[in-house]
Design a protein around this motif. Structure first.
Motif, PDB file in Angstrom:
ATOM      1  N   ALA A 134       0.857  -1.190   0.000  1.00 51.64           N
ATOM      2  CA  ALA A 134       0.000   0.000   0.000  1.00 51.64           C
ATOM      3  C   ALA A 134       0.890   1.236   0.000  1.00 51.64           C
ATOM      4  O   ALA A 134       2.063   1.182   0.375  1.00 51.64           O
ATOM      5  N   ARG A 139      -0.406   3.601   4.647  1.00 52.15           N
ATOM      6  CA  ARG A 139       0.141   2.725   5.682  1.00 52.15           C
ATOM      7  C   ARG A 139       0.362   3.499   6.977  1.00 52.15           C
ATOM      8  O   ARG A 139       0.050   2.999   8.070  1.00 52.15           O
ATOM      9  N   TYR A 176      -2.247  -4.726  -4.265  1.00 49.34           N
ATOM     10  CA  TYR A 176      -2.247  -3.395  -3.674  1.00 49.34           C
ATOM     11  C   TYR A 176      -3.551  -3.186  -2.917  1.00 49.34           C
ATOM     12  O   TYR A 176      -4.635  -3.439  -3.443  1.00 49.34           O
ATOM     13  N   ASN A 177      -3.425  -2.728  -1.669  1.00 48.89           N
ATOM     14  CA  ASN A 177      -4.600  -2.503  -0.833  1.00 48.89           C
ATOM     15  C   ASN A 177      -4.580  -1.072  -0.303  1.00 48.89           C
ATOM     16  O   ASN A 177      -4.150  -0.811   0.816  1.00 48.89           O
ATOM     17  N   ASN A 178      -5.065  -0.152  -1.144  1.00 52.66           N
ATOM     18  CA  ASN A 178      -5.097   1.250  -0.748  1.00 52.66           C
ATOM     19  C   ASN A 178      -6.461   1.680  -0.210  1.00 52.66           C
ATOM     20  O   ASN A 178      -6.751   2.873  -0.114  1.00 52.66           O
TER      21      ASN A 178
END
Length: 206
Positions: A134, A139, A176-178
């Motif tokens: 991220a 983060r 990706y974990n935004n």
């Protein structure tokens, strides 16, 4: 049985991704919890640490004083190496027991959720590796909310960890974990389908 190792940096959102896999019936081993279990009062691992660091690392109830240990190891690289090498040994033993149990139960896919997947050598037991990443600012916000840290403290933690390339170079999948849960869910579905198609890992699939 296919073993997927999931790793990533602090605040990247590994937990959210693993929760999506759990919803599909996949068992996930949270090695953060395992790390706490191996140093519970009366464990062999805690005994080794007490022999090395002294009884001062114990609280009145016999449990490990994590703040005391942290104050020792983060000012001495050799002591940190001893701590990680010792705990990793026992974490791996627990992990191997868990994998054996899951295989006996007939699981087709299992997940090892391990922030230190490569440092601990847990990647050697995985067929595939996946990292969850991220953006730094996201983060930092998550770390601040989760751990009650200041922005400066959160950024110091982030800067002390391996960068994106370290994980991408070592993993088969990068997620990706935004913060878009819908997108993350679709990614989890896609990876789940891809893994389920790898029939060579499933003895009972015709």
């Amino acid at each position: 049985m296919l073993v997927l190792g999931v790793t990533g940096q602090s605040g990247a959102g590994k937990g959210a991704f693993c929760d999506l896999l759990r919803q599909k019936g996949i068992h996930c081993l949270d090695t953060d919890k395992t790390a706490r279990q191996v140093v519970e009062p009366g464990t062999e691992c805690l005994g080794v640490l007490v022999s090395h660091f002294g009884k001062d690392i114990l609280l009145d109830d016999g449990s490990m004083d994590r703040k005391k240990v942290a104050s020792i190891v983060f000012s001495d690289k050799k002591e940190l190496e001893f701590l990680t090498k010792t705990t990793h040994k026992y974490i791996i033993e627990k992990m191997k027991e868990w994998l054996f149990e899951r295989e006996l139960e007939g699981d087709k896919i299992v997940v090892i959720d391990a922030p230190q997947l490569f440092d601990a050598g847990a990647d050697l037991y995985c067929n595939f590796k996946l990292c969850v990443l991220a953006d730094k600012n996201i983060r930092a916000r998550r770390i601040m909310e989760r751990d009650g840290l200041t922005l400066e403290q959160a950024m110091a933690r982030i800067d002390s960890q391996n960068g994106d390339e370290y994980f991408k170079e070592r993993c088969d999948y990068t997620v990706y974990n935004n913060g878009d849960l819908g997108k993350l869910s679709k990614t989890a579905d896609k990876i789940y389908r891809e893994l389920m198609e790898k029939k060579e890992y499933f003895d009972d699939i015709q």
